[in-house]
Structures are given as C-alpha cells and as structure tokens.
Motif scaffolding. Structure first.
Motif, PDB file in Angstrom:
ATOM      1  N   UNK A   1       0.810  -1.232   0.000  1.00 20.04           N
ATOM      2  CA  UNK A   1       0.000   0.000   0.000  1.00 20.04           C
ATOM      3  C   UNK A   1       0.838   1.275   0.000  1.00 20.04           C
ATOM      4  N   UNK A   2       2.158   1.123   0.128  1.00 20.08           N
ATOM      5  CA  UNK A   2       3.029   2.310   0.085  1.00 20.08           C
ATOM      6  C   UNK A   2       4.170   2.083  -0.903  1.00 20.08           C
ATOM      7  N   UNK A   3       3.849   1.914  -2.181  1.00 19.45           N
ATOM      8  CA  UNK A   3       4.917   1.642  -3.162  1.00 19.45           C
ATOM      9  C   UNK A   3       5.908   2.799  -3.286  1.00 19.45           C
ATOM     10  N   UNK A   4       5.447   4.039  -2.994  1.00 23.24           N
ATOM     11  CA  UNK A   4       6.336   5.187  -3.102  1.00 23.24           C
ATOM     12  C   UNK A   4       7.416   5.209  -2.019  1.00 23.24           C
ATOM     13  N   UNK A   5       7.186   4.414  -0.950  1.00 26.24           N
ATOM     14  CA  UNK A   5       8.142   4.414   0.157  1.00 26.24           C
ATOM     15  C   UNK A   5       9.297   3.448  -0.074  1.00 26.24           C
ATOM     16  N   UNK A   6       9.232   2.650  -1.130  1.00 21.28           N
ATOM     17  CA  UNK A   6      10.305   1.706  -1.406  1.00 21.28           C
ATOM     18  C   UNK A   6      11.539   2.449  -1.897  1.00 21.28           C
ATOM     19  N   UNK A   7      12.657   2.064  -1.360  1.00 23.31           N
ATOM     20  CA  UNK A   7      13.914   2.698  -1.774  1.00 23.31           C
ATOM     21  C   UNK A   7      14.555   1.855  -2.859  1.00 23.31           C
ATOM     22  N   UNK A   8      14.786   2.457  -3.998  1.00 20.32           N
ATOM     23  CA  UNK A   8      15.406   1.719  -5.115  1.00 20.32           C
ATOM     24  C   UNK A   8      16.901   1.557  -4.864  1.00 20.32           C
ATOM     25  N   UNK A   9      17.359   0.362  -5.107  1.00 19.51           N
ATOM     26  CA  UNK A   9      18.792   0.098  -4.948  1.00 19.51           C
ATOM     27  C   UNK A   9      19.570   0.654  -6.116  1.00 19.51           C
ATOM     28  N   UNK A  10      20.729   1.236  -5.847  1.00 21.43           N
ATOM     29  CA  UNK A  10      21.525   1.755  -6.968  1.00 21.43           C
ATOM     30  C   UNK A  10      22.046   0.630  -7.840  1.00 21.43           C
TER      31      UNK A  10
END
Length: 224
Positions: free
Chosen positions: A214-223
């Motif tokens: 429910x919070x996809x925007x909170x995922x931190x993308x790995x470099x």
C-alpha cells in the motif's frame, strides 16, 4: 539398592504435540483472535485520536499523556483492577490489551502526520484542498509508513502480552505455559513459547507485506 530413574522431561516432545493437538490448536486460536481484536480496536481508537492531536496541537500532550499512563500500568495490576468490574475472562484481557496498544498506535499516527513534507501540504492548499480533504487525501496516505510501523510493533507486543491474561483465566498460549510451569513439564512450556514466536513472526511479515503493497512510493530503489 538402585534408585528409580526419573522419567524423561524433554524441552520439546513431538509426542506431546500429537497427544494435545486439539488443546494446542484451541489455545493458539484464542491467542490469535485476542491479538487481532485488540489491535483492530486499538487502531480504530488511535486513528481519530492521532488525527485530533495533529489538527489540535494543544491536545497532543494530554492525548499522549493519558495513553502513556495506561501503558505504564503493570499488566497484572491492570487486570486486577478491571476484574471486579468486567469479570474474569475475555473482556478483561481485551480491555488491557487495547490499553497497551493505544499509545504505540496513537503516537505513530501523530508522528506520521507531523512528518508530512510541508511542501506537499502547500501544494495541496494551492490546489484548493480544505483541511478535511488535506487530511484524508494527502496527509494520511503520506503517514502510512509510520502507521504500518506502529501496527507491526503493537501487534508483536500484543502477542506477547496475551500470555499474561492467564491470571484472569484467558491467556491463550499462556494457559499452556502456566500449566507447564505448574507441572514442571518443559515440553508444554517450550511448545507454547515457540508458537508465540511463530505467531508474532507471521503477523509481522504479513503486516510488512501489506505495508509494502500500500506504500509503493516508500520503497527505496537500490543503486545499479
């Protein structure tokens, strides 16, 4: 003269699990249902309380103060105070569990709402959002990571606290632990302990998965 050997008292016995499967399942179901109901009720109370404290900052201190007082009352004392009025059994345990979960959930709701980026609020106001619409459409969705974190912490804590309900005759897996302590039967104590840990782990993983969904925007993308 040879002394008779003491009967084995292992810390884990699959034979005990098989012989008492129905009893164990009943205790586990009671434990899980108490946890679920307590967290849901506490959340239903905490969400408006946290929102009220956010909208009216002067009330934040009293709201968190009352919840904090309830949280600091020892569980055994709280059950003893409630028992004469609510009786022995589920209601007394549920009230106590809700009281303990309330502080964690209310505080996380408030922290999440207060942590919304001011630029996001300003942008929403610039688009004509009123206070109520701003709260429900912008601030609460942005506060979801903090709210989910509070739910995870409250749920795991509640799983542990349910066992104390044994003092008023309704403690879920705590009943097995207490019975094991009385009879000095290690397998019963260990089985109940392991199930408590597994229940807490499963609940935490489920809530973590829901939170990510429910919070996809909170995922931190790995470099890369």
């Amino acid at each position: 003269m040879r002394l008779a050997e003491a009967p084995p008292n292992p810390w884990f016995s699959w034979e005990y699990v098989e012989r008492n499967a129905q009893d164990i399942a009943r205790a586990l179901e009671q434990h899980a249902s108490l946890t679920f109901q307590a967290v849901v009720i506490a959340f239903v109370l905490a969400l408006p309380l946290g929102a009220l404290a956010h909208l009216r900052p002067r009330l934040a201190g009293p709201v968190l103060g009352v919840a904090g007082v309830l949280y600091t009352v020892p569980s055994l004392a709280l059950f003893a105070i409630l028992a004469p009025y609510t009786g022995i059994g589920r209601t007394t345990v549920l009230i106590g569990l809700v009281s303990y979960a309330l502080l964690v959930l209310t505080r996380n709701v408030l922290v999440g709402l207060q942590g919304v980026d001011p630029a996001v609020r300003d942008a929403a106001r610039g688009m004509g959002y009123g206070r109520a619409r701003l709260l429900f459409s912008v601030e609460l969705p942005q506060a979801l990571p903090s709210i989910v974190a509070g739910l995870r912490l409250a749920t795991v804590t509640t799983v542990a606290l349910v066992t104390v309900g044994v003092v008023v005759g309704y403690g879920g897996l705590g009943q097995l632990m207490f019975r094991g302590f009385r009879s000095n039967y290690h397998a019963e104590i260990m089985t109940a302990t392991i199930l408590c840990l597994l229940l807490a782990l499963v609940c935490d993983l489920v809530l973590a998965g829901v939170g990510r969904r429910i919070t996809p925007w909170a995922r931190v993308e790995r470099p890369v």
